[in-house]
Structures are given as C-alpha cells and as structure tokens.
Design a protein around this motif. Structure first.
Motif, PDB file in Angstrom:
ATOM      1  N   ALA A  12       0.831  -1.207   0.000  1.00 24.07           N
ATOM      2  CA  ALA A  12       0.000   0.000   0.000  1.00 24.07           C
ATOM      3  C   ALA A  12       0.864   1.254   0.000  1.00 24.07           C
ATOM      4  O   ALA A  12       0.614   2.193  -0.761  1.00 24.07           O
ATOM      5  N   MET A  13       1.885   1.261   0.846  1.00 30.58           N
ATOM      6  CA  MET A  13       2.703   2.465   1.026  1.00 30.58           C
ATOM      7  C   MET A  13       3.399   2.881  -0.261  1.00 30.58           C
ATOM      8  O   MET A  13       3.444   4.068  -0.599  1.00 30.58           O
ATOM      9  N   HIS A  14       3.954   1.923  -1.008  1.00 33.35           N
ATOM     10  CA  HIS A  14       4.693   2.328  -2.206  1.00 33.35           C
ATOM     11  C   HIS A  14       3.762   2.881  -3.278  1.00 33.35           C
ATOM     12  O   HIS A  14       4.131   3.766  -4.041  1.00 33.35           O
ATOM     13  N   ASN A  15       2.520   2.372  -3.309  1.00 32.30           N
ATOM     14  CA  ASN A  15       1.549   2.919  -4.252  1.00 32.30           C
ATOM     15  C   ASN A  15       1.187   4.360  -3.903  1.00 32.30           C
ATOM     16  O   ASN A  15       1.056   5.214  -4.788  1.00 32.30           O
ATOM     17  N   CYS A 145      -1.039   2.236 -11.237  1.00 32.26           N
ATOM     18  CA  CYS A 145      -0.824   2.415  -9.808  1.00 32.26           C
ATOM     19  C   CYS A 145      -2.146   2.232  -9.092  1.00 32.26           C
ATOM     20  O   CYS A 145      -3.203   2.592  -9.621  1.00 32.26           O
ATOM     21  N   MET A 146      -2.114   1.658  -7.897  1.00 32.12           N
ATOM     22  CA  MET A 146      -3.356   1.346  -7.196  1.00 32.12           C
ATOM     23  C   MET A 146      -3.802   2.452  -6.239  1.00 32.12           C
ATOM     24  O   MET A 146      -4.704   2.282  -5.436  1.00 32.12           O
ATOM     25  N   VAL A 147      -3.154   3.603  -6.336  1.00 31.68           N
ATOM     26  CA  VAL A 147      -3.609   4.815  -5.653  1.00 31.68           C
ATOM     27  C   VAL A 147      -3.574   5.952  -6.669  1.00 31.68           C
ATOM     28  O   VAL A 147      -2.608   6.101  -7.419  1.00 31.68           O
ATOM     29  N   LYS A 148      -4.648   6.743  -6.705  1.00 34.85           N
ATOM     30  CA  LYS A 148      -4.670   7.925  -7.569  1.00 34.85           C
ATOM     31  C   LYS A 148      -5.195   9.098  -6.766  1.00 34.85           C
ATOM     32  O   LYS A 148      -6.240   9.004  -6.116  1.00 34.85           O
TER      33      LYS A 148
END
Length: 445
Positions: A12-15, A145-148
């Motif tokens: 999670a953090m790297h995303n 990427c799994m965070v936007k």
C-alpha cells in the motif's frame, strides 16, 4: 509539499508514494527491506531509497508530512526523530483522508469481497472514462498504480480495511475515512491477533457505520445476518440500500447474469462474485452509472489480482489461484469452484500462515471448509510457527478442526512439492488458496 515515508516498500505504502510523486509532491522514504514489485516500481519513479535501513538524519524540520507504515515499529529511530522535531505524523489512512476530505468519499468495507467490489467499481468507471481518485489493495488490469490522487476529481473510492492504522494509531483504518457513501459486504471474524473476540471485531463495523456522514448512503449485503444486525442497530441517519445475490445460470461453463435487459455473459464465476457484483452495481448507481452501462462494462471484468485468477500453465492445465485464507473466504471460493467445475475432478490446496489461521481457537472456523473437493490439501510450515513463537499444531488437529478425515496435511514445503510433482496437472482442475506462495511452489509448471 515535502513528504517522507517510514516503511515505503509496503504494497500500500509504495503505491501512495508513487501517487504523491505523480501529483508533484517531493517524496523520500526508508525501509529495512523492499521486495518486488515495489522495488522496481519505486526505482522507476526515482524514489527508491539508496540503501536499506533507518536513517534519522533523513528527518528534517522542512518535511511537511511523515507517513508511517504498519511495518515500522514504535521504537523506529526515524519516527523518534520526527516526534522530537514535532513533525506531523500520519498513518496511511489518515493521510488518504486529508487528501480526500473535500471530495465525496466512497468506502467499500467488509471481511470479504471488499477488494473485488472496489475493483469492479473502478473497472466500470474506467470503462466509461469517468475519472475518480481511488485506493485499492490489488493490481488491476488497465491501472498502473493502485492509488490515484488529484486536485480536481469529485469522488474518491477507497477500499476500507478494518486492520490497524499504524504502530502508533490502533484505530481500524476504515474509521478514519468518514464515508459519504459506504458498502458493507459481510462480517466474519478475522485478525484474531488484534481483535481477541468476535465482539471486539464486530465493534469495528459498528463504529464504521456510525462514521458515515449525516444523510449519507450505506449499501449492504442483506444475506449476512451480522451485517443486517449492525445496520438495524445503527442510531445515526443515513439511507439504507440492501442487496442480495442476483439470478444467474451456467451454460457450457459460462456464467450468465439474468437481468431485465437479457442475459449478460460474465468473465468471472461463483455466487460470491455475483453477490459482489450486485453490491458494485448499487454503488455505481450512486456515482451516476446506469444499469445498462454497468452491465456493458462488467462483462469484460476478469477479476482482481489473485482473486480466482486463472494461471497460464505451460501444460495448459486448468489452475486458479485465490488470495482466500480466512475461513469465510475459503468456504465461498471452494463453493464457487465446485459449482463451476461440477463434472471435473477437483483438487484444492490451502496454505495457513497468518496469525489467525494458525491459532487453535480460530481453526474451528474452518469446519467443513474444504468439503466437496475430491482431493483437499492443507499446508502450513512448522518453521513459520516457530518464527511467530506459536505453539506447535499437529496434522491431526487440523483434520479435526476442518472436520475432514480425508484431508492431506503437509508441514514441510519439500514434501508438499514432492506430492505436487506426482500430480498430472492436465487431469482435473486445481484451486490454490493462499496469501503466501506454498513454500515457493511454481504454479506455472
């Protein structure tokens, strides 16, 4: 804005780090170990730490936000330095809330199905080019990427996890999001190392429902009695939208959803996935997606990574891997596999390696979980038990708790691999359930 990540290498953090870099933030970070794919992805963005370890000198007074990952410990030297300087320290979910507090927040919660439902929603929105901010816990086809995170988007879709926020913030992550629109897919005791009793665990979901903003919306699974009770007992004001498993049929191995617009062919299978899909449909309605447009998009949804994901084997054998390891997830996945491959010989493998799954008290939740498979195998490592400082578990206890005398139990990876190599993978169908890797088993060969 200058941000520093303590434990930047987490999935999670790297995303989040990459999302902030893409947003134009100045990003640095540290970790004591970073593995693939996090390592390459951070390196490609120019934010991979030059060396592994913790370096208090990286923590300077001009840092606007320190983001603390669960992998770090309370005595982390960089954390100590940040406290000494009086810097603002955020947990991962706390920082996501800060980034989305002026948006409409959509939070998908539940003991099972939350990743798949979030993935389905994002797939549909992406198909129709509706741009939203988001955070989801699995790699999705069509997403880098799994965070936007953006300045302009009106909505943010968040997978709501009930696990702890950080080493210094012991609130469940989803309690920090304050959803305007929420979904609750199911409640089944999990994370026993943190929530010692089922009521402790249940309390997190009561608080989650209480955190919905006044006049908000909750879409909930009316087939789950625990969910229904939490919703009925809620005292705050929000609109309630129940959902249940829709009608469907299987013809020649293909699943068809029965709708008012006709039969809709799907690329996924299993009653639990159809239930997840119905929840996703209701959420998409709240985001302005008409049912016709939802069905058009969902036909091409192939599943989230490691959620009944088909593995391409060299010998063309039929093998699926699934992240299922908690009892309710295992039962739902096995049931789906049985239904889809009714006339085939079915092999099912389950790896137990989480604190909960290796706890003798919690093992009772697995009763009959592997029933209906022609060959059922459970693997756990005795070495893993030693590392976790847990008491030994006998194969006999596993069979007793699973209520399955025909269960094959392996406690040694080499013996498991030897058994695996005796099987002709072109005969029958294979289901591999684990959040690990079965002691390094190559599922493609």
């Amino acid at each position: 804005m200058k941000t520093h990540f303590i434990a930047i290498g987490g999935s999670a953090m790297h995303n989040l780090a990459i999302a902030l870099k893409d947003k134009g933030y100045q990003v640095t970070g540290s970790d004591d170990a970073i593995f693939e794919p996090s390592r390459s992805r951070l390196e490609n963005k120019g934010i991979l730490p030059q060396e592994m370890g913790w370096f208090p000198e990286k923590i300077t007074s001009d840092i606007d936000a320190v983001i603390l990952g669960m992998h770090a410990h309370q005595d982390n030297p960089e954390l100590a330095r940040a406290k000494e300087l009086g810097l603002k320290i955020y947990s991962y979910p706390e920082f996501l809330y800060e980034q989305s507090k002026n948006k409409t927040r959509v939070v998908i919660a539940g003991s099972h199905g939350k990743t798949t439902i979030t993935s389905m929603i994002l797939h549909v929105l992406n198909f129709h080019q509706k741009d939203v901010d988001f955070m989801v816990g699995a790699q999705l086809e069509g997403f880098d990427c799994m965070v936007k995170l953006t300045q302009d988007n009106d909505f943010m879709v968040l997978e709501g996890d009930e696990y702890l926020s950080s080493p210094i913030d012991l609130r469940s992550k989803f309690l920090l999001y304050q959803p305007n629109i929420a979904l609750m897919s199911g409640i089944a005791w999990d994370h026993i190392n943190v929530f010692k009793t089922f009521d402790d665990y249940l309390e997190q979901f009561r608080r989650f429902v209480a955190s919905i903003t006044p006049g908000g919306v909750l879409v909930y699974n009316e087939e789950d009695p625990e969910v229904v009770k939490v919703v009925e007992d809620a005292e705050n004001y929000f609109r309630k939208i129940p959902y249940k498993t829709p009608e469907y049929e299987i013809n020649n191995g293909k699943v068809y959803l029965k709708t008012e617009m006709g039969d809709v062919p799907l690329s996924v299978f299993g009653a639990h996935n159809l239930l997840n899909m119905e929840g996703a449909r209701h959420i998409c309605q709240q985001l302005g997606i008409m049912d016709e447009d939802f069905y058009e998009a969902i036909m091409s949804f192939k599943g989230a990574s490691k959620r009944l994901e088909k593995v391409e084997r060299e010998d063309k054998g039929i093998l699926y891997k699934d992240f299922a390891h908690a009892p309710s997830k295992v039962k739902a996945t096995v049931k789906a596999f049985q239904e889809q491959f009714n006339n085939e010989k079915k092999y099912g493998f389950l790896e137990l390696h989480t604190y909960s799954s290796l706890n003798p008290v919690f093992l009772e939740q697995y009763d009959h979980a592997m029933d209906g498979l022609d060959e059922a195998v459970v693997f756990y490592s005795e070495d893993a038990l030693k590392i976790k400082r847990m008491e030994p578990i006998s194969p006999e206890l596993i069979k007793e708790k699973f209520k399955n005398d025909n269960l094959r139990v392996f406690t040694n990876a080499e013996e498991l691999h030897a058994y695996w190599n005796t099987l002709d993978k072109t005969q029958g169908v294979y289901l591999m359930m684990s959040s690990g890797n079965f002691g390094g088993l190559d599922l493609t060969k």
